[in-house]
Design an enzyme around this catalytic site. Sequence first.
Site, short mmCIF file in Angstrom:
data_model
loop_
_atom_site.label_atom_id
_atom_site.label_comp_id
_atom_site.label_asym_id
_atom_site.label_seq_id
_atom_site.Cartn_x
_atom_site.Cartn_y
_atom_site.Cartn_z
N SER A 276 0.85 -1.19 0.00
CA SER A 276 0.00 0.00 0.00
C SER A 276 0.88 1.23 0.00
CB SER A 276 -0.90 0.01 1.24
OG SER A 276 -1.50 1.28 1.43
N LYS A 282 -0.20 -3.48 5.11
CA LYS A 282 -1.16 -4.18 4.26
C LYS A 282 -0.50 -5.22 3.36
CE LYS A 282 -4.93 -2.55 2.76
NZ LYS A 282 -5.89 -1.86 1.88
N ASN A 284 -2.14 -6.78 0.24
CA ASN A 284 -3.32 -6.79 -0.62
C ASN A 284 -3.32 -7.98 -1.57
OD1 ASN A 284 -4.40 -4.31 0.36
ND2 ASN A 284 -2.87 -3.21 -0.85
N ARG A 315 -23.93 -10.13 -45.38
CA ARG A 315 -22.80 -9.41 -44.79
C ARG A 315 -23.35 -8.41 -43.79
NH1 ARG A 315 -19.78 -11.32 -46.43
NH2 ARG A 315 -18.64 -10.58 -48.24
#
Length: 467
Positions: A276, A282, A284, A315
Amino acid sequence: MSVSIFDSFLTTPDMIAVFDDAAIVQAMLRFEQALAEAQARQGMLPAQSARAIAGVCNAQLYDIPAIVSAGRRAGSLAIPLVRELTRTVALYDAEAAARVHWGSTSQDVIDTAMVLATRDALQLLDDGLHDLTGHLLQLADRHVATPVLARTLMQPAQVSSFGFKVAGWLAPLVRARARLRECAARALQLQLGGAVGTLSVMGEHGTAVAALVAADLGLKVADAAWHTQRDEWVRLGLEVAVLTGSLGKIATDISLMAQGEIAELAEPSGNGRGGSSAMPHKRNPVSAMIALAAATRTPQHAAALLASMGQQHERGLGNWQAELAEWPTLFLSAHGAVQALNDAFAGLHVDPARMLRNIDALQGLVFAEAASASLAASIGRPAAHSLLEAMSAEALASGRNLAEVLADAVRADEQLRKQVDPDALASLFDPAAAALPAQRLAQHQLQSLREQIAALNSTPFHHRTSA
């Protein structure tokens, strides 16, 4: 192809390269080379002309950005490419230049180029799934008896085994790998029909030329031109979307189990991974994040494929072009998710001790159903259910473990003492014993999955999709 910085963040360089502008142009030129060589073999043009055309079917000879820009004005990338190819061939052989793209149409070259690119994209997905299913199989085997909370409606439910949970992640990926191969075997086919799909310009040679081109490119010969019959093609794209959804489910579970308050799993860390910018503590789950982002984006692209199927007459106007634009994004997202989860599972940290602590923290309440079912054999189901309801409420109110509360209730009731074995009752609150049903089911399922994976691994994907 050009992707934004945020697109590239969610995919892989390998998959970007598959659908890169130069790769698609080269695949288009590969079609033109194969067409000329097949027509020469059928006597429709001199071998020298085919060699002249083939000799300049190299994307490096052309100004690709200029061709892309001109394609926007022309309404098709094939028109300026064929013009530049013809001009380049004419520098060496004027007669051969008159035969470039003979009997073909813009959609033939573009669709076939996309088929060739998609085959490479599917090879990347198959390789990634080979690795990912291998990681998951090992993880499930290692933790087949590890007790873990099963959670329903985001709440603790019962004790399961982590190996059983992982088998539930693995099975859809094995099915996806098999079904992608099945769909590819039908969808990876040559597109060659000429102006309206009838091969009219090539006359009696058309069918033979198509067979030769398909063989040269390693593609299936289509029963007929599929210019506006997109069912098999779209079905393949939707299988890629389903795969990405399954990857998103795995990522959801990882992210929930990696929450700090749960902490049963953790993605690999180190070298700045999952950090972080503001909170040093942290860790993550960045792999789960990438897979979740891919799964979030995919339904819109899958829906666009379905919406594009109502193509007009022989087409499509606008819908075919929309399909072409949406197609690569499905593969970019899927491969990004596959590789992100491969990164996660290559070093996933599993904490069995924390799994047990999370079970213990629930005061034995997750064993209430098992205890009720056991007591029902002695005192009947209604009485057992009422007793466990009352004991669960008391455990919550007192902060005690349900096993202790229930044992006290049995000791205090003379009738229950006669009917209930206290040791057997206590064993119902053992997490390892509670995980046994999941363990047995997982072992059976894993054996089947192991056999399916071995069969898939024994047959290379590219072999299955070649002519």
